[in-house]
Design a protein around this motif. Structure first.
Motif, PDB file in Angstrom:
ATOM      1  N   SER A 405       0.978  -1.320  -0.097  1.00 28.55           N
ATOM      2  CA  SER A 405       0.110   0.060  -0.060  1.00 28.55           C
ATOM      3  C   SER A 405       0.800   1.355  -0.004  1.00 28.55           C
ATOM      4  O   SER A 405       0.360   2.368  -0.142  1.00 28.55           O
ATOM      5  CB  SER A 405      -0.729  -0.062   1.231  1.00 28.55           C
ATOM      6  OG  SER A 405      -0.100  -0.066   2.411  1.00 28.55           O
ATOM      7  N   TYR A 406       2.357   1.285   0.224  1.00 30.62           N
ATOM      8  CA  TYR A 406       2.985   2.315   0.117  1.00 30.62           C
ATOM      9  C   TYR A 406       4.034   2.235  -0.964  1.00 30.62           C
ATOM     10  O   TYR A 406       4.807   0.865  -0.759  1.00 30.62           O
ATOM     11  CB  TYR A 406       3.592   2.442   1.543  1.00 30.62           C
ATOM     12  CG  TYR A 406       4.606   3.633   1.599  1.00 30.62           C
ATOM     13  CD1 TYR A 406       3.986   4.986   1.602  1.00 30.62           C
ATOM     14  CD2 TYR A 406       5.834   3.491   2.026  1.00 30.62           C
ATOM     15  CE1 TYR A 406       4.888   6.052   1.746  1.00 30.62           C
ATOM     16  CE2 TYR A 406       6.741   4.686   2.174  1.00 30.62           C
ATOM     17  CZ  TYR A 406       6.187   5.934   1.757  1.00 30.62           C
ATOM     18  OH  TYR A 406       7.117   7.164   1.972  1.00 30.62           O
ATOM     19  N   TRP A 407       4.729   2.972  -1.561  1.00 36.31           N
ATOM     20  CA  TRP A 407       5.640   3.020  -2.524  1.00 36.31           C
ATOM     21  C   TRP A 407       6.308   4.442  -2.478  1.00 36.31           C
ATOM     22  O   TRP A 407       5.991   5.298  -2.355  1.00 36.31           O
ATOM     23  CB  TRP A 407       5.066   3.116  -3.857  1.00 36.31           C
ATOM     24  CG  TRP A 407       5.792   2.969  -4.917  1.00 36.31           C
ATOM     25  CD1 TRP A 407       6.192   4.365  -5.669  1.00 36.31           C
ATOM     26  CD2 TRP A 407       6.692   2.174  -5.664  1.00 36.31           C
ATOM     27  NE1 TRP A 407       7.150   4.086  -6.777  1.00 36.31           N
ATOM     28  CE2 TRP A 407       7.471   2.702  -6.728  1.00 36.31           C
ATOM     29  CE3 TRP A 407       6.757   0.883  -5.453  1.00 36.31           C
ATOM     30  CZ2 TRP A 407       8.501   2.238  -7.186  1.00 36.31           C
ATOM     31  CZ3 TRP A 407       7.871   0.213  -6.146  1.00 36.31           C
ATOM     32  CH2 TRP A 407       8.583   0.930  -7.191  1.00 36.31           C
ATOM     33  N   ASN A 408       7.797   4.008  -2.524  1.00 32.61           N
ATOM     34  CA  ASN A 408       8.535   5.317  -2.396  1.00 32.61           C
ATOM     35  C   ASN A 408      10.057   4.784  -2.728  1.00 32.61           C
ATOM     36  O   ASN A 408      10.425   3.699  -2.278  1.00 32.61           O
ATOM     37  CB  ASN A 408       8.817   5.721  -0.937  1.00 32.61           C
ATOM     38  CG  ASN A 408       9.619   6.950  -0.815  1.00 32.61           C
ATOM     39  OD1 ASN A 408       9.946   7.678  -1.866  1.00 32.61           O
ATOM     40  ND2 ASN A 408       9.788   7.475   0.262  1.00 32.61           N
ATOM     41  N   ALA A 409      10.729   5.270  -3.634  1.00 34.01           N
ATOM     42  CA  ALA A 409      12.123   5.349  -3.946  1.00 34.01           C
ATOM     43  C   ALA A 409      12.180   3.840  -4.509  1.00 34.01           C
ATOM     44  O   ALA A 409      13.288   3.237  -4.362  1.00 34.01           O
ATOM     45  CB  ALA A 409      13.105   5.412  -2.921  1.00 34.01           C
ATOM     46  N   GLY A 410      11.410   3.203  -5.345  1.00 35.17           N
ATOM     47  CA  GLY A 410      11.370   1.938  -5.790  1.00 35.17           C
ATOM     48  C   GLY A 410      11.218   0.733  -5.016  1.00 35.17           C
ATOM     49  O   GLY A 410      11.546  -0.271  -5.215  1.00 35.17           O
ATOM     50  N   ARG A 411      10.585   0.918  -3.758  1.00 31.67           N
ATOM     51  CA  ARG A 411      10.479   0.258  -3.085  1.00 31.67           C
ATOM     52  C   ARG A 411       8.957   0.002  -2.342  1.00 31.67           C
ATOM     53  O   ARG A 411       8.427   1.166  -2.381  1.00 31.67           O
ATOM     54  CB  ARG A 411      11.224   0.128  -1.634  1.00 31.67           C
ATOM     55  CG  ARG A 411      12.874  -0.279  -2.102  1.00 31.67           C
ATOM     56  CD  ARG A 411      13.591  -0.177  -0.855  1.00 31.67           C
ATOM     57  NE  ARG A 411      13.524   1.214  -0.182  1.00 31.67           N
ATOM     58  CZ  ARG A 411      14.206   1.565   1.038  1.00 31.67           C
ATOM     59  NH1 ARG A 411      14.907   0.520   1.849  1.00 31.67           N
ATOM     60  NH2 ARG A 411      14.160   2.410   1.577  1.00 31.67           N
ATOM     61  N   TRP A 412       8.418  -1.159  -2.226  1.00 34.22           N
ATOM     62  CA  TRP A 412       6.987  -1.233  -1.373  1.00 34.22           C
ATOM     63  C   TRP A 412       7.246  -1.298  -0.103  1.00 34.22           C
ATOM     64  O   TRP A 412       8.188  -1.903   0.565  1.00 34.22           O
ATOM     65  CB  TRP A 412       6.188  -2.554  -2.096  1.00 34.22           C
ATOM     66  CG  TRP A 412       6.164  -2.493  -3.384  1.00 34.22           C
ATOM     67  CD1 TRP A 412       6.386  -2.925  -4.706  1.00 34.22           C
ATOM     68  CD2 TRP A 412       5.010  -1.932  -4.316  1.00 34.22           C
ATOM     69  NE1 TRP A 412       6.158  -2.525  -6.070  1.00 34.22           N
ATOM     70  CE2 TRP A 412       4.890  -2.101  -5.596  1.00 34.22           C
ATOM     71  CE3 TRP A 412       3.878  -0.896  -3.740  1.00 34.22           C
ATOM     72  CZ2 TRP A 412       4.254  -1.385  -6.502  1.00 34.22           C
ATOM     73  CZ3 TRP A 412       3.109  -0.378  -4.715  1.00 34.22           C
ATOM     74  CH2 TRP A 412       3.184  -0.690  -5.955  1.00 34.22           C
ATOM     75  N   ILE A 421      10.232  -3.212   5.362  1.00 32.28           N
ATOM     76  CA  ILE A 421      10.298  -4.641   5.650  1.00 32.28           C
ATOM     77  C   ILE A 421       9.177  -5.676   5.704  1.00 32.28           C
ATOM     78  O   ILE A 421       8.019  -5.228   6.413  1.00 32.28           O
ATOM     79  CB  ILE A 421      11.137  -4.758   7.164  1.00 32.28           C
ATOM     80  CG1 ILE A 421      12.455  -3.803   6.823  1.00 32.28           C
ATOM     81  CG2 ILE A 421      11.436  -6.372   7.074  1.00 32.28           C
ATOM     82  CD1 ILE A 421      12.893  -3.809   8.296  1.00 32.28           C
ATOM     83  N   LYS A 422       9.043  -6.548   4.969  1.00 34.36           N
ATOM     84  CA  LYS A 422       7.755  -7.348   4.735  1.00 34.36           C
ATOM     85  C   LYS A 422       7.648  -8.264   6.075  1.00 34.36           C
ATOM     86  O   LYS A 422       8.646  -8.733   6.504  1.00 34.36           O
ATOM     87  CB  LYS A 422       8.053  -8.302   3.528  1.00 34.36           C
ATOM     88  CG  LYS A 422       6.533  -8.841   3.152  1.00 34.36           C
ATOM     89  CD  LYS A 422       6.573  -9.539   1.830  1.00 34.36           C
ATOM     90  CE  LYS A 422       5.331 -10.245   1.438  1.00 34.36           C
ATOM     91  NZ  LYS A 422       5.068 -10.902   0.226  1.00 34.36           N
ATOM     92  N   ASN A 423       6.358  -8.245   6.450  1.00 34.61           N
ATOM     93  CA  ASN A 423       6.128  -9.182   7.589  1.00 34.61           C
ATOM     94  C   ASN A 423       7.012  -8.622   9.054  1.00 34.61           C
ATOM     95  O   ASN A 423       6.988  -9.164   9.764  1.00 34.61           O
ATOM     96  CB  ASN A 423       6.848 -10.494   7.634  1.00 34.61           C
ATOM     97  CG  ASN A 423       5.722 -11.384   6.367  1.00 34.61           C
ATOM     98  OD1 ASN A 423       4.601 -10.974   6.221  1.00 34.61           O
ATOM     99  ND2 ASN A 423       6.705 -12.464   5.659  1.00 34.61           N
ATOM    100  N   SER A 424       7.053  -7.264   9.100  1.00 31.89           N
ATOM    101  CA  SER A 424       7.615  -6.726  10.059  1.00 31.89           C
ATOM    102  C   SER A 424       6.364  -6.201  11.062  1.00 31.89           C
ATOM    103  O   SER A 424       5.406  -6.187  10.613  1.00 31.89           O
ATOM    104  CB  SER A 424       8.610  -5.469   9.752  1.00 31.89           C
ATOM    105  OG  SER A 424       7.435  -4.391   9.116  1.00 31.89           O
ATOM    106  N   TYR A 425       6.848  -5.883  12.038  1.00 29.92           N
ATOM    107  CA  TYR A 425       5.918  -5.413  13.269  1.00 29.92           C
ATOM    108  C   TYR A 425       5.823  -3.952  13.124  1.00 29.92           C
ATOM    109  O   TYR A 425       6.470  -3.329  13.197  1.00 29.92           O
ATOM    110  CB  TYR A 425       6.260  -5.799  14.572  1.00 29.92           C
ATOM    111  CG  TYR A 425       4.882  -5.950  15.500  1.00 29.92           C
ATOM    112  CD1 TYR A 425       4.131  -6.970  15.618  1.00 29.92           C
ATOM    113  CD2 TYR A 425       4.807  -4.830  16.470  1.00 29.92           C
ATOM    114  CE1 TYR A 425       3.168  -6.917  16.618  1.00 29.92           C
ATOM    115  CE2 TYR A 425       3.717  -4.724  17.273  1.00 29.92           C
ATOM    116  CZ  TYR A 425       2.871  -5.914  17.324  1.00 29.92           C
ATOM    117  OH  TYR A 425       1.748  -5.719  18.117  1.00 29.92           O
ATOM    118  N   CYS A 426       4.183  -3.644  13.231  1.00 33.48           N
ATOM    119  CA  CYS A 426       3.997  -2.192  13.024  1.00 33.48           C
ATOM    120  C   CYS A 426       4.132  -1.297  14.252  1.00 33.48           C
ATOM    121  O   CYS A 426       3.453  -1.917  15.440  1.00 33.48           O
ATOM    122  CB  CYS A 426       2.554  -2.086  12.562  1.00 33.48           C
ATOM    123  SG  CYS A 426       2.044  -0.055  12.296  1.00 33.48           S
ATOM    124  N   VAL A 427       4.901  -0.374  14.354  1.00 32.28           N
ATOM    125  CA  VAL A 427       5.148   0.440  15.592  1.00 32.28           C
ATOM    126  C   VAL A 427       4.537   1.797  15.530  1.00 32.28           C
ATOM    127  O   VAL A 427       4.526   2.577  16.285  1.00 32.28           O
ATOM    128  CB  VAL A 427       6.573   0.642  15.866  1.00 32.28           C
ATOM    129  CG1 VAL A 427       7.240  -0.535  16.265  1.00 32.28           C
ATOM    130  CG2 VAL A 427       7.365   1.234  14.653  1.00 32.28           C
TER     131      VAL A 427
END
Length: 579
Positions: A405-412, A421-427
């Motif tokens: 849902s977020y895109w910046n500098a060629g990364r999702w 970081i995929k599957n990271s914990y949301c802080v």
């Protein structure tokens, strides 16, 4: 050369040779000769020209085909003839009826070995390698006396092609009569033994080989089912002339197919008329109606049982076969039900078997649905659209948005925390200037920074309002002095509170530094132990396990969040490439 020899010139010899070759080789016909022969043949068929005559003066029918009237090349005919199609005389057929003797020549008995004879048996008609007798212990060549007969040798001086290849040459039909008589004697002896056995012991059982000869009568070839094409009689295809032909039942070319080769029409020619009322409803109706299916299944069961060693037959023992078939079906159903119950007891799932029948599940419902002309639902429940086979709107690890849902500098990444970081914990979302390494308590993770700014402004306004209210409540006469005293006291209290807060913060920072040092030392020890041993130790933290280990995702503590922020790589740092 003698003086009496006749001298012939060379030119005459060459001329005679050319004449002889011309007579031997057939003259090639020209196109004109072929045309004349064709016209003569047509005239003979029409009757305007006389018929051809053979060597005996008899007319040849002009309508006889050429493959019959033309004699083969090896016959040597000089003109038109039909002699090769007529029975041959005895002298022309050769000696097919002459019977040459076969077998052993019993008229002469040999008792001594002769030179050139077989070394094994002593016969003169063959050699040792062609001898058909068993190898003798003392060969005839070294034996003192022998008893042997020579065989009759059939002469190969055949007269013609047929006599040379006659397989029944010198066969005596009387030999076959001897075989029949010997077989009849054996059968008669068997019948006598059987009668004596029954006479002595009436209760004795007779085996299938001895008696019950008519048990498999149905296996005998019936008329119309013989394999030999020369003796085949198609009785099953014959029709009584008074009966109506099958192809006349319905003259529509699109009706049931009629096979003229087998004279069969399998489908019903008049499907509108019920099969019970129609005169002819097709051969399949007769084949699959009544007890024919039961008879076919019984016959199949009898064959299978006979192949597995059970002595039963459909025609000989129909009652026994029916009882065996019923018993087999019952045991089969019991076995199926027992296996079903065993599987349900072992794996469960009996509630899935107790469901309504498919006729009820797929039948009509009482839900009213009204559609428009275009197919849209006006009233009622619309059928849900087919969704993706993958899970949708599933948020993991405290995230409020999905990955991508977020895109910046060629990364999702995740839009809620802007983490790549995929599957990271949301802080949660945090302002970049709200974090500093010197402060002990980092800013609280808030999803919206604007809301946090509004809350802080409101708190400051409430504090000002309380101070003003306290100042206004004092009497007007003593306002100036008391105000100064209050201001001084508030300044002193603020200084004391600041000192206390600084001391508390210093103590907490010292404790946190000790904790960080101890945690780092533990991590180093765990890393060393994991390298030395391949197995994962039990005291290893869940977040430090290998990739393929399974563990529950837990919310990170404040210390872990702070440690992660210290250690994470900052791509926007211009001094990163010099580290």
């Amino acid at each position: 050369m003698s003086s009496g020899a006749i001298r012939t010139p060379v030119s005459q010899i060459i001329h005679n040779k050319d004449d002889q070759d011309a007579e031997e080789e057939p003259k090639k016909k020209s196109r004109e000769d072929w045309r004349k022969a064709k016209e003569l043949e047509e005239a003979r068929k029409a009757g305007t020209a006389p018929a051809a005559v053979d060597e005996e003066g008899r007319d040849i029918n002009p309508h006889i085909p050429q493959y019959i009237s033309n004699a083969p090349w090896y016959y040597g005919s000089q003109g038109p003839t039909l002699k090769h199609q007529r029975p041959q005389h005895e002298d022309e057929r050769g000696q097919l009826d002459n019977r040459a003797p076969k077998g052993l020549d019993t008229t002469r008995l040999v008792t001594k070995f002769r030179k050139g004879a077989c070394e094994n048996c002593g016969a003169m008609t063959h050699k040792r390698k062609d001898c058909l007798e068993r190898p003798r212990k003392v060969q005839a060549k070294y034996a003192e006396s022998i008893v042997v007969h020579d065989e009759h040798i059939v002469s190969d001086a055949s007269i013609n092609y047929d006599e040379k290849r006659d397989r029944w040459s010198s066969y005596d039909p009387a030999n076959h009569r001897e075989i029949i008589e010997e077989y009849e004697k054996v059968e008669e002896a068997k019948r006598q033994l059987k009668a004596e056995k029954l006479k002595n012991d009436p209760d004795a059982e007779i085996s299938d080989e001895e008696g019950n000869e008519d048990k498999y009568v149905d296996e005998v070839d019936m008329p119309g089912t013989k394999v030999d094409s020369k003796q085949r009689i198609t009785v099953r295809n014959l029709r009584i002339r008074e009966d109506t032909a099958k192809y006349l039942r319905n003259l529509d070319p699109n009706s049931a197919y009629y096979d003229p080769k087998t004279r069969s029409m399998r489908d019903n020619p008049n499907p509108a008329v019920p099969a019970e009322e129609a005169e002819f409803a097709g051969e399949n109706f007769v084949r699959f109606s009544g007890d024919t299916t039961a008879q076919a299944t019984a016959q199949l069961f009898a064959w299978e049982a006979h192949g597995k060693g059970v002595d039963v037959h459909l025609l000989a023992e129909p009652t026994k076969l029916e009882l065996l078939q019923k018993e087999y079906e019952q045991k089969k159903e019991q076995f199926k039900s027992s296996t079903k119950t065993d599987i349900v007891e072992k794996y469960g799932g009996e509630e899935h078997l107790q469901v309504p029948s498919k006729s009820l599940l797929l039948a009509q419902t009482e839900e009213y649905v009204e559609y428009s002309r275009s197919g849209k639902v006006i009233k009622g429940i619309e059928k849900p659209k087919a969704r993706s086979i993958y899970e949708e709107d599933v948020y993991i690890n405290n995230h409020t948005t999905i990955w991508g849902s977020y895109w910046n500098a060629g990364r999702w990444g995740y839009k809620c925390c802007k983490s790549f970081i995929k599957n990271s914990y949301c802080v949660g979302m945090q302002e970049p200037e709200g974090y500093s390494e010197g402060t002990m308590n980092p800013p609280v993770a808030v999803a919206n920074p604007d809301a946090l700014a509004r809350v802080q402004a409101e708190e400051q306004q409430t504090e000002k309002a309380t101070v003003e209210s306290e100042v206004d409540s004092a009497p007007s006469s003593e306002s100036s002095e008391e105000e100064e005293e209050v201001v001084q006291e508030t300044k002193k209290s603020k200084k004391k509170s600041k000192k206390r807060e600084k001391k508390k913060k210093a103590k907490e920072q010292r404790k946190n530094k000790k904790k960080h040092k101890e945690a780092k030392e533990k991590e180093k020890e765990v890393a060393k132990s994991s390298r030395s041993s391949k197995t994962v130790p039990e005291e290893l933290d869940d977040r430090k396990r290998p990739y393929n280990s399974m563990y529950d995702v837990k919310a990170p503590t404040e210390d872990e969040i702070e440690e992660w922020k210290k250690k994470r790589t900052r791509t926007e740092d211009p001094m990163l490439q010099f580290l």
